[in-house]
Design an enzyme around this catalytic site. Structure first.
Site, PDB file in Angstrom:
ATOM      1  N   ASP A  51       7.910  12.794   5.449  1.00 33.60           N
ATOM      2  CA  ASP A  51       7.487  12.996   6.886  1.00 33.60           C
ATOM      3  C   ASP A  51       5.999  13.645   6.416  1.00 33.60           C
ATOM      4  O   ASP A  51       5.838  14.635   6.082  1.00 33.60           O
ATOM      5  CB  ASP A  51       8.256  14.017   7.596  1.00 33.60           C
ATOM      6  CG  ASP A  51       9.537  13.564   7.973  1.00 33.60           C
ATOM      7  OD1 ASP A  51       9.589  12.207   8.075  1.00 33.60           O
ATOM      8  OD2 ASP A  51      10.297  14.414   8.298  1.00 33.60           O
ATOM      9  N   ASP A  56      14.245  15.330   2.171  1.00 35.18           N
ATOM     10  CA  ASP A  56      12.979  14.735   2.229  1.00 35.18           C
ATOM     11  C   ASP A  56      11.657  15.529   1.963  1.00 35.18           C
ATOM     12  O   ASP A  56      11.961  16.742   1.422  1.00 35.18           O
ATOM     13  CB  ASP A  56      12.866  14.157   3.768  1.00 35.18           C
ATOM     14  CG  ASP A  56      12.458  15.465   4.748  1.00 35.18           C
ATOM     15  OD1 ASP A  56      12.548  16.679   4.357  1.00 35.18           O
ATOM     16  OD2 ASP A  56      12.197  15.009   5.759  1.00 35.18           O
ATOM     17  N   ASP A  65       8.046  16.990   3.588  1.00 36.87           N
ATOM     18  CA  ASP A  65       7.231  17.325   4.589  1.00 36.87           C
ATOM     19  C   ASP A  65       6.025  17.794   4.374  1.00 36.87           C
ATOM     20  O   ASP A  65       5.688  18.807   3.576  1.00 36.87           O
ATOM     21  CB  ASP A  65       8.125  18.172   5.606  1.00 36.87           C
ATOM     22  CG  ASP A  65       9.517  17.798   5.900  1.00 36.87           C
ATOM     23  OD1 ASP A  65       9.769  16.923   6.828  1.00 36.87           O
ATOM     24  OD2 ASP A  65      10.324  18.690   5.262  1.00 36.87           O
TER      25      ASP A  65
END
Ligand code: 8DG
Ligand code: MN
Ligand code: MN
Length: 375
Positions: free
Chosen positions: A299, A204, A206
Site C-alpha cells: 500500500d 502487506d 505500507d
C-alpha cells in the site's frame, strides 16, 4: 509467578489509545480464542459484536502477566459475559469447545479462505458460500465473474497469504525509495502499518510518502507507478486520486475510516532473494534462476506535508488503536480526528500539528510509541 505485579492495583484504561500494548504479550492462549470469535462475528456482518471481542482480546494483551484465575479479571474493562465464559473455559480446560468447533466449522474455514482473497470482502464471500463455493479453486472451477482485483487475488492467492517478512519489507522499501527519489527528489518516505509497530511479519507493506514543499507531492503516484511499471516491478496496481477538501470533509461528517489521500493498492513482483527458497533451501521448481520472484501486497499513500503527522498517526495502526483514538477524540474531547486533520468542535477550528506527539498532547493523551500501539 506474577513478577511483583499486584493484580488488584492494575489500572486498566478502557480506550486502547490510553494503554500501552506491546507486540509480545502474556495471554495469546486467550486472545487467539477471542479473536476467532471476533472474526466469526465479522463474517456474520455483526460489526458491533466483532469489535467487542476484539476489545476484550486487546485488554488482555495489555496485561503485564499471564491470567491464571477469573479473579484477576474483576477490575478489567471491556470483558463481556461471553468473553468471560470463554476465558473461564480456557483457564479450566485448556481450550474452549465453542471456539474450537467454530474454528473447525466448514463455514468459518470457507469464509476465511474466501475473504483471504485480495479484493474479496465479507459480503461477496458470504454470497459465494451460500452458492456452495468454499475456496479459490472453486471460483476458478465454476468460472465465477471476478473483477480485476479479485483475478489478481486468485492468481497470487498462495503467495499473498504467505506472511511478508521484515527483510522483504525492507527490500521493497529500497525499491520504493529509489522510485520516489527518481521522480521527485527530496521526497520523504516512511514505513507504516504493522512493521512500524515492530512486527516481524505482515500481510502487506505500507508506505507513506510526502515532500517538505507543500504541493510538490501532487499527482506523484502516477509517476511512481510508471517508474515501477517500466521496470516490470508491479503485478497489479489501482491508484486513487486525492479527493480531500477540508471544507467538504469535515466537520460534522461522520468519521470515515477510508481517507482521501492519493493512494495505490498494489502487488509487487519482488525479484529473487534467499527467503523465497523453500525451507530445504531449494528454489521452487517452476521458477528458473532468472524469473525468480514472489508477489507481495504493498500500500502506497501520498500525503501533503501539512497533513503528514495525521497521516502518520492514521496509518500506523493497529486498527483497534485507530478506532479508539477517534472514539476518544469524539466522545471525550468533542473533536473529530481523521488521517488528514483534527477538528476541535468546541473551539471550532482545525488543529495544526507537526508530529504525532503534538496530536496526542492536544487530545489529552499520554504519548504511546508505535511499538506499544499493538492493541
Ligand atoms: P498487517 O498488514 O501486518 O496485517 O497489519 P497492519 O499493517 O496493521 O494492517 P493494514 O491493514 O496494512 O493497515 C495499516 C494501517 O492502515 C491501519 O492502521 C489501518 C490503516 N488503513 C488502511 N486503510 C486505510 C484507509 O483507507 N484510511 C486510513 N486512514 N487508514 C487506513 O488499511
Ligand atoms: Mn500492513
Ligand atoms: Mn495495508
Amino acid at each position: 509467578p506474577k513478577q511483583n505485579v499486584n493484580v488488584n492495583t492494575i489500572q486498566m484504561k478502557s480506550y486502547a489509545c490510553q494503554r500501552r500494548t506491546p507486540l509480545k504479550h502474556h495471554n495469546s492462549h486467550l486472545t487467539e480464542a477471542l479473536e476467532v470469535l471476533s472474526e466469526n462475528a465479522a463474517y456474520g456482518e455483526n460489526e458491533g459484536r466483532s469489535v467487542a471481542f476484539r476489545r476484550a482480546a486487546s485488554v488482555l494483551k495489555a496485561l503485564p502477566y499471564r491470567v491464571q484465575t477469573m479473579d484477576e479479571l474483576k477490575c478489567l474493562p471491556c470483558l463481556g459475559d461471553h468473553s468471560q465464559r470463554v476465558i473461564k473455559e480456557i483457564l479450566e480446560d485448556g481450550t474452549s469447545r465453542e471456539v474450537e468447533s467454530m474454528r473447525q466449522s466448514e463455514q468459518f474455514q470457507a469464509m476465511k479462505a474466501l475473504t483471504g482473497i485480495f479484493g474479496v470482502g465479507v459480503r461477496t464471500a458470504d454470497r459465494w458460500f451460500r452458492e456452495g463455493l468454499r475456496s479459490p479453486s472453486d471460483l476458478i472451477r465454476t468460472g465465477q465473474q471476478l473483477n480485476r482485483e479479485q483475478q489478481a487475488g486468485v492468481l497470487y492467492y498462495d503467495e499473498l497469504n504467505k506472511p511478508v517478512t521484515k527483510h522483504e519489507a525492507d527490500l521493497i522499501g529500497d525499491i520504493v525509495k529509489e522510485a520516489v527519489s527518481a521522480v521527485l527528489p527530496g521526497a520523504e518516505i516512511q514505513l507504516m502499518g504493522g512493521f512500524r509497530r515492530g512486527k516481524e511479519l505482515g500481510h502487506d507493506v505500507d508506505f507513506l510518502i510526502t515532500h517538505p514543499e507543500e504541493g510538490k507531492e501532487e499527482e506523484l503516484m502516477p509517476k511512481i507507478i510508471s517508474w515501477l511499471e517500466e521496470r516490470d516491478l508491479l503485478l497489479y496496481q489501482k491508484t486513487t486520486r486525492n479527493s480531500y477538501l477540508e471544507k467538504k470533509d469535515a466537520p460534522g461528517r461522520p468519521p470515515n475510516n477510508m481517507d482521501r489521500f492519493e493512494r495505490c493498492f498494489s502487488i509487487f513482483k519482488l525479484q529473487g532473494h534467499a527467503e523465497t527458497t523453500g525451507s530445504d533451501g531449494v528454489r521452487p521448481s517452476n521458477q528458473s534462476e532468472a524469473s525468480y520472484w514472489r508477489a507481495v501486497r504493498v500500500d502506497l499513500v501520498v500525503s501533503p506535508y501539512s497533513q503528514f503527522a495525521f497521516a502518520t498517526l492514521g496509518w500506523t495502526g493497529s486498527k483497534l488503536f485507530e478506532r479508539d483514538l477517534r472514539r476518544w477524540a469524539g466522545q471525550e474531547k468533542h473533536m473529530s480526528l481523521s488521517s488528514h486533520a483534527l477538528y476541535d468542535s468546541v473551539q471550532r477550528c482545525y488543529v495544526r500539528a507537526q508530529s504525532e506527539e503534538e496530536i496526542f498532547e492536544y487530545l489529552g493523551l499520554e504519548f504511546i510509541p508505535p511499538c506499544e500501539r499493538n492493541a
